[in-house]
Each structure stands twice: as structure tokens, then as C-alpha cells.
Design a protein around this motif. Structure first.
Motif, PDB file in Angstrom:
ATOM      1  N   CYS A 208      53.045  19.900  74.773  1.00 50.60           N
ATOM      2  CA  CYS A 208      52.294  19.076  75.159  1.00 50.60           C
ATOM      3  C   CYS A 208      51.425  18.308  74.145  1.00 50.60           C
ATOM      4  N   THR A 209      51.174  17.005  74.161  1.00 57.13           N
ATOM      5  CA  THR A 209      50.502  16.308  72.942  1.00 57.13           C
ATOM      6  C   THR A 209      49.072  16.147  73.789  1.00 57.13           C
ATOM      7  N   ALA A 210      48.464  15.469  73.047  1.00 54.94           N
ATOM      8  CA  ALA A 210      47.059  14.867  73.820  1.00 54.94           C
ATOM      9  C   ALA A 210      47.288  14.193  75.117  1.00 54.94           C
ATOM     10  N   ASP A 211      48.612  13.432  75.133  1.00 52.87           N
ATOM     11  CA  ASP A 211      48.311  12.750  76.311  1.00 52.87           C
ATOM     12  C   ASP A 211      49.990  12.722  77.113  1.00 52.87           C
ATOM     13  N   GLN A 212      50.602  13.536  76.513  1.00 56.39           N
ATOM     14  CA  GLN A 212      51.882  13.457  77.072  1.00 56.39           C
ATOM     15  C   GLN A 212      52.947  14.790  77.118  1.00 56.39           C
ATOM     16  N   THR A 213      53.387  15.055  78.089  1.00 58.47           N
ATOM     17  CA  THR A 213      54.094  16.389  78.478  1.00 58.47           C
ATOM     18  C   THR A 213      55.625  16.223  78.168  1.00 58.47           C
TER      19      THR A 213
ATOM     20  N   ALA B 170      50.342  20.565  81.539  1.00 58.94           N
ATOM     21  CA  ALA B 170      50.139  18.901  81.608  1.00 58.94           C
ATOM     22  C   ALA B 170      49.397  18.965  80.103  1.00 58.94           C
ATOM     23  N   SER B 171      49.438  17.683  79.628  1.00 55.12           N
ATOM     24  CA  SER B 171      48.370  17.416  78.506  1.00 55.12           C
ATOM     25  C   SER B 171      47.301  17.298  79.099  1.00 55.12           C
ATOM     26  N   ASP B 172      46.035  17.264  78.203  1.00 56.89           N
ATOM     27  CA  ASP B 172      44.753  17.151  78.309  1.00 56.89           C
ATOM     28  C   ASP B 172      44.333  15.885  79.016  1.00 56.89           C
TER      29      ASP B 172
END
Length: 263
Positions: free
Chosen positions: A57-62, A156-158
Motif C-alpha cells: 500500500c502507498t498513501a492512496d493505492q493498493t 487498503a491504503s490509508d
């Protein structure tokens, strides 16, 4: 072309399968390169229990992580341990490991469906609020589920998790997640009924004074069914009517729709 002598590391048996190669998709590669160029911290998380397929996960993508076999073996080599002290006088390289597979990343849908099962039976009750400690006190304290736990365990991402919590009408109170069961107090508030774009401060204060609904609760609920801008709440009528209708119909269903408490 320069030549080097190859030799196996004395710890090659211990290092076997220690190294992993990760293939980066273009978007993620660009994200990492940008972080390096701008000297900006970048946080990547790998999530998944022992029985799960791992995700990154990045800050907004999985991204789903899967292993792909390589047709050719890749050798992981390093300079000899004393190469730097000898100013690279030794032209040999040490084989540390042999890699026969690569980890591939592909964009994935966040696995938010587990939220409904985890939070089943944790509907928020105004009577659970403890005025002194300002904490939610469910009947079974062992059923607490915190926001930090969700960040660690939900694949999931944050940003995707926060979006999922909002869509599923899950409150975050003092770091604890609870389903919200009622809209009737908000809809029947006298100040709300005579104001099209009510003041957030006045409406939340009215709910707190007249019905003991904490501001942290009323503010989140209003954000679910509208937008808050310049201190005022602009209600999304269609979204609110839909949720009220689902609440009415839910009482006539044999099986309740998971994820929401009854209105």
C-alpha cells in the motif's frame, strides 16, 4: 569489458532466499523517483496475515503482490567484505544469493469488506458515552476495535480506508471504530428544520446540549451526508433520503444488510 572473479559467500547457505526482487509498475516507480528527487519521505506498507495474499500500500493505492517465476536465475552479488578498505584492489565479487522468482505488483481493489464483519454488533449508542473519560464503553470491552488496528490489519491504503469508513458510516471516536445507528435526532432537531444551510457550530452544539450527542459524532455524521464549508453544513438530500429509506426497509428484511446499524 572488465572481468571479475566470482566466489560464493561463506554465508550463502544462510542467505539463500533472503533477497527478493520487486518489479515496480510505472506509477509506483515514478512515485519513488519523485520522492528521491524532492527528498520527500515515502512510506510503503506490506499488509497481510499468514493466510492472506500480501498487498503493498502507498498513501492512496493498493497493489496485489504475487510471485512470478523467472526463466533465468539472477545472481545477487556484492563486493568482498574488505573491498572498501583495500580501495577496490580486489576485483572479485561475492555471490550472496540466487533468485529464481520476482515479486510483481498489480493495482488491486482494497479489501474493505472485512470491516462489516469486524464491526458487527458494535453499533454506537448515545448511552455508551462516558462524560468523565470521554470514551466509548461497549458492553464487552474486548470488542473494541481501534483505528490503528484497522490501519494495520485492513488491506487498503490509508486514504482508501478513510473513504471506506465514511461510505460505511463508521464513526472514529477517540481512535475507536463503531457503526452509527441513528439519523432521527439530527433530522428532528428544531434548528436544522428551519435552516437550509445550518451553522455547523450551532447545530452540533444544539445536538450536544439537547440530546447529549458528542460533537465528534454529529460532525462526522454530517460529513457523510453533505459537505462542510465555511462553518456551514450543506446537506446532500438524495444521499440522506436514500439512507433513511434503507433504514425503514431494513426492519422488514429477514437478513440485515451488513455494515450499518438500524436507523
Amino acid at each position: 569489458m572488465s572481468e571479475s572473479d566470482l566466489c560464493f559467500s561463506s554465508s550463502s547457505s544462510k542467505d539463500s532466499s533472503y533477497f527478493k526482487l520487486l518489479e515496480l509498475p510505472p506509477d509506483l516507480c515514478k512515485l519513488i523517483e519523485n520522492a528521491i528527487d524532492t527528498n520527500t519521505p515515502l512510506r510503503l506498507k506490506i499488509k497481510g496475515h499468514s493466510g492472506d495474499d500480501a498487498v503493498l500500500c502507498t498513501a492512496d493505492q493498493t497493489f496485489a503482490v504475487r510471485s512470478v517465476a523467472l526463466s533465468n536465475t539472477v545472481l545477487v552479488v556484492t563486493p568482498p567484505p574488505d573491498a572498501f578498505s583495500l580501495n577496490f584492489a580486489d576485483e572479485s565479487v561475492v555471490i550472496r544469493d540466487q533468485v529464481t522468482e520476482i515479486l510483481e505488483l498489480t493495482p488491486s481493489v482494497p479489501k474493505l469488506h472485512t470491516l462489516s464483519e469486524i464491526l458487527r454488533g458494535r453499533e454506537y449508542d448515545d448511552g455508551q458515552q462516558d462524560d468523565e473519560s470521554n470514551e466509548i464503553l461497549p458492553e464487552d470491552r474486548h470488542k473494541r476495535y481501534t483505528y490503528d488496528e484497522a490501519l494495520r490489519n485492513i488491506q487498503a491504503s490509508d486514504a482508501e480506508l478513510d473513504h471506506g469508513l465514511k461510505n460505511r458510516h463508521i464513526l472514529n471516536i477517540n481512535g475507536e471504530e463503531l457503526l452509527y445507528p441513528s439519523l432521527s435526532i439530527l433530522l428532528n432537531n428544531d434548528y436544522f428544520k428551519v435552516n437550509c444551510d445550518p451553522s455547523l457550530e450551532i447545530l452540533s452544539s444544539s445536538l450536544a446540549d439537547d440530546h447529549e450527542v458528542p460533537r465528534s459524532v454529529s460532525t462526522q455524521v454530517m460529513s457523510w451526508f453533505g459537505t462542510i464549508k465555511d462553518g456551514k453544513w450543506k446537506m446532500e438530500v438524495d444521499a440522506l433520503i436514500k439512507e433513511v429509506g434503507l433504514g425503514i426497509l431494513r426492519h422488514h428484511q429477514v437478513c440485515r444488510r451488513p455494515g450499518l446499524g438500524g436507523i
